[in-house]
Design a protein around this motif. Structure first.
Motif, PDB file in Angstrom:
ATOM      1  N   MET A 188       0.825  -1.203   0.000  1.00 14.73           N
ATOM      2  CA  MET A 188       0.000   0.000   0.000  1.00 14.73           C
ATOM      3  C   MET A 188       0.861   1.256   0.000  1.00 14.73           C
ATOM      4  SD  MET A 188      -3.119   0.987  -0.098  1.00 14.73           S
ATOM      5  CE  MET A 188      -4.200   2.368   0.259  1.00 14.73           C
ATOM      6  N   HIS A 224       2.293   1.758  -3.409  1.00 13.88           N
ATOM      7  CA  HIS A 224       1.248   2.166  -4.337  1.00 13.88           C
ATOM      8  C   HIS A 224       0.940   3.652  -4.186  1.00 13.88           C
ATOM      9  CE1 HIS A 224      -1.909   1.478  -7.172  1.00 13.88           C
ATOM     10  NE2 HIS A 224      -2.879   1.731  -6.318  1.00 13.88           N
ATOM     11  N   ILE A 225       0.841   4.111  -2.947  1.00 11.94           N
ATOM     12  CA  ILE A 225       0.571   5.531  -2.692  1.00 11.94           C
ATOM     13  C   ILE A 225       1.732   6.388  -3.194  1.00 11.94           C
ATOM     14  CG2 ILE A 225       0.268   7.255  -0.878  1.00 11.94           C
ATOM     15  CD1 ILE A 225      -1.161   5.086   0.760  1.00 11.94           C
ATOM     16  N   ARG A 248       1.672   6.680  -6.958  1.00 13.37           N
ATOM     17  CA  ARG A 248       0.603   7.569  -7.409  1.00 13.37           C
ATOM     18  C   ARG A 248       0.990   9.029  -7.215  1.00 13.37           C
ATOM     19  NH1 ARG A 248      -3.759   8.542 -10.683  1.00 13.37           N
ATOM     20  NH2 ARG A 248      -5.095  10.125  -9.712  1.00 13.37           N
ATOM     21  N   GLN A 304       0.345  15.650  -3.439  1.00 10.35           N
ATOM     22  CA  GLN A 304       0.532  15.155  -2.078  1.00 10.35           C
ATOM     23  C   GLN A 304      -0.761  15.362  -1.305  1.00 10.35           C
ATOM     24  OE1 GLN A 304       3.896  17.003  -0.195  1.00 10.35           O
ATOM     25  NE2 GLN A 304       5.388  16.090  -1.577  1.00 10.35           N
ATOM     26  N   GLY A 324      -2.418  10.241   2.597  1.00 14.44           N
ATOM     27  CA  GLY A 324      -1.546   9.381   1.810  1.00 14.44           C
ATOM     28  C   GLY A 324      -0.114   9.393   2.313  1.00 14.44           C
ATOM     29  N   ALA A 357       1.869   6.173   3.849  1.00 18.39           N
ATOM     30  CA  ALA A 357       3.100   5.740   3.206  1.00 18.39           C
ATOM     31  C   ALA A 357       4.236   5.613   4.215  1.00 18.39           C
ATOM     32  CB  ALA A 357       3.483   6.716   2.094  1.00 18.39           C
ATOM     33  N   SER A 372      -1.110   0.936   6.892  1.00 18.60           N
ATOM     34  CA  SER A 372      -1.504   0.799   5.488  1.00 18.60           C
ATOM     35  C   SER A 372      -1.659  -0.664   5.059  1.00 18.60           C
ATOM     36  CB  SER A 372      -0.482   1.498   4.585  1.00 18.60           C
ATOM     37  OG  SER A 372       0.811   0.938   4.730  1.00 18.60           O
ATOM     38  N   THR A 424      -9.902   5.754  -1.155  1.00 16.84           N
ATOM     39  CA  THR A 424      -9.192   5.909  -2.423  1.00 16.84           C
ATOM     40  C   THR A 424      -8.988   7.380  -2.756  1.00 16.84           C
ATOM     41  OG1 THR A 424     -10.136   3.833  -3.234  1.00 16.84           O
ATOM     42  CG2 THR A 424      -9.224   5.322  -4.872  1.00 16.84           C
ATOM     43  N   THR A 478      -6.363   8.948  -0.166  1.00 19.67           N
ATOM     44  CA  THR A 478      -4.979   8.477  -0.262  1.00 19.67           C
ATOM     45  C   THR A 478      -4.394   8.618  -1.657  1.00 19.67           C
ATOM     46  OG1 THR A 478      -5.750   6.216  -0.662  1.00 19.67           O
ATOM     47  CG2 THR A 478      -5.275   6.839   1.615  1.00 19.67           C
ATOM     48  N   LEU A 479      -5.216   8.375  -2.695  1.00 17.48           N
ATOM     49  CA  LEU A 479      -4.711   8.373  -4.084  1.00 17.48           C
ATOM     50  C   LEU A 479      -5.301   9.491  -4.926  1.00 17.48           C
ATOM     51  CD1 LEU A 479      -5.011   4.517  -4.737  1.00 17.48           C
ATOM     52  CD2 LEU A 479      -2.994   5.774  -3.965  1.00 17.48           C
TER      53      LEU A 479
END
Length: 282
Positions: free
Chosen positions: A165, A168-169, A172, A179, A183, A187, A193, A231, A234-235
């Motif tokens: 996770m 992945h963050i 992205r 930022q 997220g 991270a 996470s 989602t 965080t993304l």
């Protein structure tokens, strides 16, 4: 309520009609391939008229199959034309799929109330549409599992890795040059996470399971809504239309019982149920 939502989206998407008319027709998707003949300006006008007119007609007369068909066709055409600019999003795909299913709702006579068979046929279409929505989430979860298995054979970090996770963050954020506090915090804190990643895979993978376990419907609905919220936080990926669809059908489902005890819910949970039944007997 469903077609009131479609009508809202038709009005909300109105500012994009002019942009669609100005795009090229080199990458038209198959539902709007006919725009090569009419030209993009005429195609955008036709699609906008069908989309708004069909949504209004279905909202006014949802019992008429013709009106529901026009709404489904308009939504399909608009989505296809909107995503013919080279990038395909998925925000309204569930609405497109369910609007097509709703065309098959049986006619209900206004003079006499429907019999048991008529009520069951009506509910079967609703169940099919709801099951289709949950199936798409299970397909997404299944893709993550198969993807993780392939990555494992290649010696790569899989979705089940504790750092999955966080990586992945981070990826992205680098991709979008953005930022966000949530997220960044996740991270940096793998212990928080990692459970979220595992929980997301579990939630998506067994979403279709919930349609066969009515006691889980509201729980899974809330979980999927929180998934979309997480989602975004965080993304920075926002899927608003599916949230409305999940809330309308999952929280007010005619199939879910009014009350469900904790023991009954645990007995229905996938992967958890066998262990719970074993310890309950002990």
């Amino acid at each position: 309520m469903y077609y009131a939502g479609v009508l809202y989206f038709a009005f909300a998407d109105a500012p994009g009609w002019a942009d669609m008319a100005a795009t090229g027709n080199a990458s038209l998707l198959w539902p709007v391939a006919w725009a090569h003949v009419t030209g993009m300006t005429a195609a955008a006008l036709i699609v906008a008229t069908l989309y708004l007119g069909g949504a209004l007609a279905a909202a006014m007369a949802p019992d008429r199959r013709l009106c529901r068909g026009l709404a489904a066709l308009g939504l399909l055409m608009f989505t296809a034309l909107h995503y013919s600019a080279g990038k395909i999003g998925h925000g309204t795909h569930l609405w497109v799929l369910t609007s097509i299913v709703f065309v098959f709702l049986p006619a209900q006579g206004a003079a006499t109330p429907p019999d048991r068979r008529g009520r069951q046929d009506y509910l079967n279409v609703f169940w099919t549409a709801h099951a289709l929505v949950l199936l798409t989430y299970s397909m997404s979860g299944l893709g993550k599992v198969f993807g993780a298995l392939w990555q494992a054979t290649q010696g790569q970090v899989t979705a089940f890795h504790p750092q999955a996770m966080a990586l992945h963050i981070a990826d992205r954020m680098l991709e979008t040059s953005s930022q966000n506090p949530v997220g960044l915090w996740l991270a940096d804190h793998v212990w928080a996470s990692w459970p979220l990643m595992l929980g997301t895979i579990y939630l998506q993978l067994f979403a279709f399971w919930a349609i066969f376990r009515p006691r889980l419907l509201r729980i899974w609905t809330v979980g999927l809504i929180l998934f979309h919220l997480a989602t975004y936080l965080t993304l920075t990926i926002r899927f608003a239309p599916p949230v409305l669809l999940l809330a309308m059908w999952g929280l007010a489902s005619p199939f879910a019982p009014e009350k469900a005890g904790l023991r009954a819910i645990l007995a229905d949970l996938p992967l958890v149920a066998p262990g719970w039944r074993f310890f309950s007997k002990k």
